[in-house]
Design a protein around this motif. Structure first.
Motif, mmCIF file in Angstrom:
data_model
loop_
_atom_site.group_PDB
_atom_site.id
_atom_site.type_symbol
_atom_site.label_atom_id
_atom_site.label_comp_id
_atom_site.label_asym_id
_atom_site.label_seq_id
_atom_site.Cartn_x
_atom_site.Cartn_y
_atom_site.Cartn_z
ATOM 1 N N SER A 1 0.814 -1.217 0.000
ATOM 2 C CA SER A 1 0.000 0.000 0.000
ATOM 3 C C SER A 1 0.847 1.266 0.000
ATOM 4 O O SER A 1 0.362 2.339 -0.360
ATOM 5 C CB SER A 1 -0.936 0.011 1.216
ATOM 6 O OG SER A 1 -0.209 0.124 2.425
ATOM 7 N N GLY A 2 2.126 1.155 0.400
ATOM 8 C CA GLY A 2 3.009 2.317 0.418
ATOM 9 C C GLY A 2 3.824 2.486 -0.843
ATOM 10 O O GLY A 2 4.696 3.369 -0.914
ATOM 11 N N SER A 3 3.555 1.673 -1.868
ATOM 12 C CA SER A 3 4.315 1.748 -3.120
ATOM 13 C C SER A 3 4.115 3.092 -3.813
ATOM 14 O O SER A 3 3.003 3.644 -3.817
ATOM 15 C CB SER A 3 3.871 0.630 -4.059
ATOM 16 O OG SER A 3 4.399 0.814 -5.355
ATOM 17 N N PRO A 4 5.168 3.628 -4.439
ATOM 18 C CA PRO A 4 5.025 4.897 -5.167
ATOM 19 C C PRO A 4 4.137 4.797 -6.407
ATOM 20 O O PRO A 4 3.724 5.827 -6.942
ATOM 21 C CB PRO A 4 6.461 5.250 -5.541
ATOM 22 C CG PRO A 4 7.212 3.971 -5.494
ATOM 23 C CD PRO A 4 6.567 3.162 -4.410
ATOM 24 N N ILE A 5 3.825 3.577 -6.866
ATOM 25 C CA ILE A 5 2.926 3.465 -8.023
ATOM 26 C C ILE A 5 1.464 3.444 -7.593
ATOM 27 O O ILE A 5 0.566 3.548 -8.439
ATOM 28 C CB ILE A 5 3.227 2.217 -8.876
ATOM 29 C CG1 ILE A 5 2.777 0.940 -8.155
ATOM 30 C CG2 ILE A 5 4.703 2.162 -9.250
ATOM 31 C CD1 ILE A 5 2.791 -0.283 -9.045
ATOM 32 N N VAL A 6 1.201 3.308 -6.299
ATOM 33 C CA VAL A 6 -0.180 3.252 -5.810
ATOM 34 C C VAL A 6 -0.747 4.661 -5.709
ATOM 35 O O VAL A 6 -0.259 5.491 -4.953
ATOM 36 C CB VAL A 6 -0.263 2.546 -4.443
ATOM 37 C CG1 VAL A 6 -1.671 2.679 -3.862
ATOM 38 C CG2 VAL A 6 0.110 1.074 -4.589
ATOM 39 N N GLU A 7 -1.791 4.913 -6.481
ATOM 40 C CA GLU A 7 -2.501 6.188 -6.436
ATOM 41 C C GLU A 7 -3.716 6.125 -5.529
ATOM 42 O O GLU A 7 -4.116 7.125 -4.938
ATOM 43 C CB GLU A 7 -2.953 6.583 -7.844
ATOM 44 C CG GLU A 7 -1.820 6.849 -8.827
ATOM 45 C CD GLU A 7 -2.371 7.230 -10.184
ATOM 46 O OE1 GLU A 7 -2.242 8.411 -10.555
ATOM 47 O OE2 GLU A 7 -2.939 6.361 -10.868
ATOM 48 N N LYS A 8 -4.306 4.934 -5.434
ATOM 49 C CA LYS A 8 -5.553 4.777 -4.691
ATOM 50 C C LYS A 8 -5.559 3.416 -4.023
ATOM 51 O O LYS A 8 -5.525 2.384 -4.699
ATOM 52 C CB LYS A 8 -6.743 4.919 -5.651
ATOM 53 C CG LYS A 8 -8.095 5.013 -4.979
ATOM 54 C CD LYS A 8 -9.178 5.253 -6.026
ATOM 55 C CE LYS A 8 -10.554 5.381 -5.376
ATOM 56 N NZ LYS A 8 -11.605 5.617 -6.400
ATOM 57 N N LYS A 9 -5.607 3.397 -2.701
ATOM 58 C CA LYS A 9 -5.590 2.130 -1.971
ATOM 59 C C LYS A 9 -6.917 1.390 -2.086
ATOM 60 O O LYS A 9 -6.950 0.160 -2.116
ATOM 61 C CB LYS A 9 -5.256 2.371 -0.504
ATOM 62 C CG LYS A 9 -3.856 2.921 -0.259
ATOM 63 C CD LYS A 9 -3.616 3.115 1.225
ATOM 64 C CE LYS A 9 -2.246 3.721 1.482
ATOM 65 N NZ LYS A 9 -2.002 3.924 2.939
ATOM 66 N N ALA A 10 -8.009 2.121 -2.105
ATOM 67 C CA ALA A 10 -9.334 1.504 -2.221
ATOM 68 C C ALA A 10 -9.619 1.198 -3.694
ATOM 69 O O ALA A 10 -9.523 2.076 -4.548
ATOM 70 C CB ALA A 10 -10.399 2.431 -1.656
#
Length: 276
Positions: A255-264
């Protein structure tokens, strides 16, 4: 007739290993196990159908995409080919090792029908490279008691494409809302190995240099939790339609990845199938 209805429901909603990008979002859509004595072990059974998914462009994306999904399957006794609803894959083959009124356990070989990730999917992925299709080997199983089913699976990359190992676990409750309508819902989770986490959410030194994103090395752990709501409607003993909505949230290191824009993340699906 009961066997046909159970098999039709199994094939109406084909959920999460539709591709590696949605494995953490979809949960198994199987109904109560069918006794092997009920299914005429010497007879062939076939399923044809299709549908589509609306899902994030990649795990953690804010933008969405639509994917068509054919449902083509065949089974003969304990053996199955093509779409495997119990394992959430549209392209696989394997055999049930054990089945009775409550338990089912099977071994499976599958192949990614949809490419897990293409860097052209989103500007944030530029420089990270594509994630290629691969084959997976593993097992899945379930236990059903009355209206509740507990199911799980473990699958691992066997072609050296660095997709690692993924395990899923879920619980589902089912209710017959009307004569032809079945509703079900329940929670689930997905665990990913460090190799899976690195491939889908990590950024190595080379990727960092090309993309401008900070290097990131997530570890193994719970990658997501989800809750699904599903509906199946039996048009006839052979025809069925279904819909599913699955809400998931990325957890842990991924969830802390720099490619993650939206966790939900939310995935929608509509399907129809015919059993003969």
């Amino acid at each position: 007739m009961k066997a046909r209805v159970n098999r039709y429901v199994n094939h109406v909603l084909l959920g999460t290993m539709l591709c590696a990008g949605t494995i953490d979002a979809m949960a198994d859509e199987s109904t109560s196990p069918v006794s092997p004595n009920t299914l005429s072990p010497d007879a062939w059974h076939f399923t044809v159908g299709g549908g589509f998914l609306s899902l994030p462009k990649y795990p953690g994306a804010s933008d969405r995409k639509f994917e068509p999904l054919p449902l083509l399957g065949a089974s003969h006794g304990r053996y199955f080919f093509g779409a495997v609803p119990d394992a959430n894959t549209p392209l696989g083959m394997g055999a049930y090792l054990y089945r009775d009124a409550h338990w089912q356990v099977a071994a499976l070989l599958s192949y990614d029908f949809i490419q897990p990730r293409d860097q052209s999917d989103d500007a944030r992925l530029q420089g990270l490279g594509d994630i290629a299709r691969t084959a997976h080997a593993g097992m899945f199983g379930s236990y059903t008691l009355d209206r509740f089913t507990v199911r799980g699976s473990v699958l691992t990359d066997i072609l050296g494409k660095h997709e690692g190992t993924v395990a899923t676990l879920g619980v589902e409750g089912k209710v017959q809302a009307a004569d032809r309508l079945t509703l079900s819902a329940g929670p689930g989770l997905t665990w990913g190995s460090s190799q899976y986490s690195q491939t889908f959410y990590g950024v190595n030194a080379g990727q960092s240099a090309r993309s401008g994103l900070a290097a990131y090395a997530p570890d193994s752990g719970i990658a997501s939790v989800n809750f699904s709501v599903k509906a199946n409607y039996r048009l006839s003993p052979r025809w069925g339609v279904g819909a599913t909505v699955v809400a998931s949230e990325l957890r842990g290191d991924v969830s802390g990845s720099p490619i993650v824009e939206k966790k939900a993340q939310v995935t929608y699906g509509l399907f129809s199938s015919y059993l003969f």
